[in-house]
Design a protein around this motif. Sequence first.
Motif, PDB file in Angstrom:
ATOM      1  N   ASN B 342      -9.318  -1.336  -0.256  1.00  0.00           N
ATOM      2  CA  ASN B 342      -9.288  -1.707   1.045  1.00  0.00           C
ATOM      3  C   ASN B 342      -8.411  -0.965   1.916  1.00  0.00           C
ATOM      4  OD1 ASN B 342      -9.276  -2.829   3.454  1.00  0.00           O
ATOM      5  ND2 ASN B 342      -9.225  -5.047   2.738  1.00  0.00           N
ATOM      6  N   ALA B 343      -8.951   0.111   2.356  1.00  0.00           N
ATOM      7  CA  ALA B 343      -8.448   1.218   3.200  1.00  0.00           C
ATOM      8  C   ALA B 343      -7.776   0.568   4.559  1.00  0.00           C
ATOM      9  CB  ALA B 343      -9.007   2.092   3.801  1.00  0.00           C
ATOM     10  N   HIS B 344      -7.920  -1.021   4.878  1.00  0.00           N
ATOM     11  CA  HIS B 344      -7.477  -1.442   6.084  1.00  0.00           C
ATOM     12  C   HIS B 344      -6.196  -2.289   5.562  1.00  0.00           C
ATOM     13  CE1 HIS B 344     -10.772  -0.230   8.022  1.00  0.00           C
ATOM     14  NE2 HIS B 344     -11.632  -0.661   7.240  1.00  0.00           N
ATOM     15  N   LYS B 347      -0.868  -3.793   2.734  1.00  0.00           N
ATOM     16  CA  LYS B 347      -0.344  -4.648   1.566  1.00  0.00           C
ATOM     17  C   LYS B 347      -1.075  -4.310   0.074  1.00  0.00           C
ATOM     18  CE  LYS B 347       1.448  -9.240   1.484  1.00  0.00           C
ATOM     19  NZ  LYS B 347       0.824 -10.590   1.741  1.00  0.00           N
ATOM     20  N   LEU B 348      -2.350  -4.121   0.190  1.00  0.00           N
ATOM     21  CA  LEU B 348      -3.072  -3.810  -1.278  1.00  0.00           C
ATOM     22  C   LEU B 348      -3.000  -2.348  -1.478  1.00  0.00           C
ATOM     23  CD1 LEU B 348      -6.058  -6.567  -0.653  1.00  0.00           C
ATOM     24  CD2 LEU B 348      -3.948  -6.710  -2.272  1.00  0.00           C
ATOM     25  N   LEU B 352      -3.712   4.369   0.432  1.00  0.00           N
ATOM     26  CA  LEU B 352      -5.009   4.780   1.108  1.00  0.00           C
ATOM     27  C   LEU B 352      -4.743   4.138   2.511  1.00  0.00           C
ATOM     28  CD1 LEU B 352      -7.812   5.373   0.334  1.00  0.00           C
ATOM     29  CD2 LEU B 352      -8.359   3.089  -0.043  1.00  0.00           C
ATOM     30  N   TYR B 353      -3.987   3.214   2.690  1.00  0.00           N
ATOM     31  CA  TYR B 353      -3.983   2.784   4.108  1.00  0.00           C
ATOM     32  C   TYR B 353      -3.252   4.049   5.076  1.00  0.00           C
ATOM     33  CZ  TYR B 353      -2.160   0.328   8.311  1.00  0.00           C
ATOM     34  OH  TYR B 353      -1.961  -0.205   9.449  1.00  0.00           O
ATOM     35  N   TYR B 354      -2.241   4.570   4.496  1.00  0.00           N
ATOM     36  CA  TYR B 354      -1.769   5.500   5.474  1.00  0.00           C
ATOM     37  C   TYR B 354      -2.332   6.944   5.378  1.00  0.00           C
ATOM     38  CZ  TYR B 354       2.431   2.544   5.922  1.00  0.00           C
ATOM     39  OH  TYR B 354       3.262   1.587   6.498  1.00  0.00           O
ATOM     40  N   VAL B 355      -3.233   7.097   4.215  1.00  0.00           N
ATOM     41  CA  VAL B 355      -3.847   8.688   4.383  1.00  0.00           C
ATOM     42  C   VAL B 355      -5.070   8.179   5.520  1.00  0.00           C
ATOM     43  CG1 VAL B 355      -5.657   9.851   3.171  1.00  0.00           C
ATOM     44  CG2 VAL B 355      -3.627   9.211   2.157  1.00  0.00           C
ATOM     45  N   THR B 356      -5.654   6.956   5.516  1.00  0.00           N
ATOM     46  CA  THR B 356      -6.533   6.765   6.503  1.00  0.00           C
ATOM     47  C   THR B 356      -6.213   6.948   8.079  1.00  0.00           C
ATOM     48  OG1 THR B 356      -7.567   5.333   4.909  1.00  0.00           O
ATOM     49  CG2 THR B 356      -8.528   5.225   7.070  1.00  0.00           C
ATOM     50  N   LEU B 357      -4.955   6.075   7.931  1.00  0.00           N
ATOM     51  CA  LEU B 357      -4.219   6.215   9.511  1.00  0.00           C
ATOM     52  C   LEU B 357      -4.014   7.701   9.801  1.00  0.00           C
ATOM     53  CD1 LEU B 357      -3.189   4.363  11.389  1.00  0.00           C
ATOM     54  CD2 LEU B 357      -1.037   4.742  10.456  1.00  0.00           C
TER      55      LEU B 357
END
Lengths: 287, 397
Positions: B342-344, B347-348, B352-357
Amino acid sequence: MPDLERVADDGGAVSGMKARFFTRFTREQRYLHAVLFTAFLGLAATGLPMRFAQTPWARRFASGVGGFGAIIFFHKMFAVVLTIAFLIHLKEIFTRGVLHREKGIFWGSTSMVANWKDVKDLVGHLRWMVGLGPKPQFERYAYWEKFDYWAVFWGMLVIGFSGYAMWFAPFFARFLPGWALNAVLVVHSEEGLLAILFIFSIHFVNTHLRPDSFPMDMVVFTGVESEEEFKHKRTQEYERLAKEGKLEQRVATAPPLWLVNFSKVVGFTAIAIGLILLVLTLSAYFS
Amino acid sequence: MKTVSSISLTLGACALLFFATPRAVMAQTDCLSCHADTTMQDGSGQNVGVDAHKFGDSIHGVLQCSQCHTTIKEYPHPDQITPVKCESCHADEAAGLVGSVHASRAEHPCTSCHGDAHSIYPKTDPKSAVYPLNVPRTCGQCHGNDAMAKKHGLNNVYPMYLDSIHGFALSNEGLLVAANCQSCHGSHHILSHTDPQSATYKANVPATCGNCHAGITADYSNGVHGKAVAAGKKGAPVCSDCHTAHAIEQPTAAAFRMQSTPICGNCHKEKFSTYRDTFHSQLGSLGGYVETARCWDCHKAHEILPASDPRSPVAPANLVKTCGRCHAGANASFVQYQPHANAHSRKLNPALYYVTLFMNLLLVSVLTFFMIHTLLWLIRSRYDQVKARAAKGGKNA
């Protein structure tokens, strides 16, 4: 260039005297651009349906060409073509800049490397746009052209690496962390989307559709431009060459008619495909 | 035919001799001397002719007319006769109809399914309306009718069934073992699927399908869905929730695989949404001759087990094998890939979250800057161009 019929400059010349033409790009550079944009259009046309797989047009396109299998085949094929073109370009830079120690490859007024003048030009250009100053005069490569170049350079590294990481995932997994296998798709598709949006809107307008070049700047196809255009668009380079007495070395013959017409067909086709893909992308993004 | 009917007549005559009772039973020949005229009509215009050959050939051909038409004892008989009561012999079937969806004898006389009263054949006879290969067409007389379906709030199931894997096996290949209507719904005691006694009541569906699909049903019962249904959880799916009841498709066919993930996604919304973000889903949505991992390719379709169960294909110890079924060379590091990342969620999936951001910021900032840059440039150069041309006294554009 085959010695075919020459175009007499009686159509576009403003003054009565016979206009001169000057070389801007070598034949190799024009071929490289042709391979680059052909592969890029192919990659965009096959990449977008995958990125927006849920849209009706993507599915219709997929069923038309034989499904995902055909799409990924052509995507990989164009990727290999572009990779080879990129490697050829690197080899040329290396040969000219490092082996032959040719001046102006890595530094100076003819280099693609950004310098302080580019920063000043950017600020000055923006000031001119809003009426706060005179129009800056540009050298061989203006700052937005250098940006185009490095955007493509960086884009090919990033998109290429992430693409190959997906293509050969079990191999790349040996030295990439687990999360990177998830991240490469995000990087690949976002960077690809940025490239598509940038090329099909900003590059098209900056280079081809703006009033100075409208409807298309032919120089990347024919390799030559008229003296008037050269002087107007790259005043500093023109004046530098004149001062150094090197202007005569760059004088070229007018492009043959068939090349002009062929370039128009190819160029407008590329622009048309690009604009269609742009509309589809935007429609998918905002729906 | 003549021989058959004469044998029947002989048999009938014998039966008459043996079972002769004080009431006067008329012989078939007596009745047929008038009713053999197949165009014969009664006072109200109803056809009362009997095709003697067909009747002799039918399962009831050995009977005397008056055994069914019990009120007719002599000739001439009254104009108005009481309707035949099939239940006087077929008591079990009649009992089955009581309380069923077809209980109303006025709306659903026996002949509505069994056909013409004088040419009823045993269900093993291909001429019978209830021979397995003829059942769908017989039921389809009503259940293939839009108006009828609408009136009763039902689906027009007949065309769905015909296009289904069951219907195809039955109508195209003549497979007697292919499920026809009554394989699932029963024949006389058909109950609404809302009735807990019905074979098509949700909790009973696995057992009903298991009458033929015993192996699959055993797998299903071991899996999380089967266990949940057995434990009385109403939300858990039974066979028909994924496969539908009538429009059942071949699960390996592209048409079914293409729509399979949304089926699981009906309940597993979050898992479906994260799957949608992956390459598996992107290429899966486009179809074609390269197949991609759908839900059950990793989780199995029927014996679905949680990742915490060591028997599950998605248990950590089994991932190399499971992923390796498609990805030759899959290794321990490769299976760290998260098919539901979950790229959004910072926490999980923080990386991936920061790469997407980062990618989104890059995209938005580059495009925003150059949009403004290009727009201003366009306006300014057009302004200059118009001014320059005007100065020359030419046209503006």
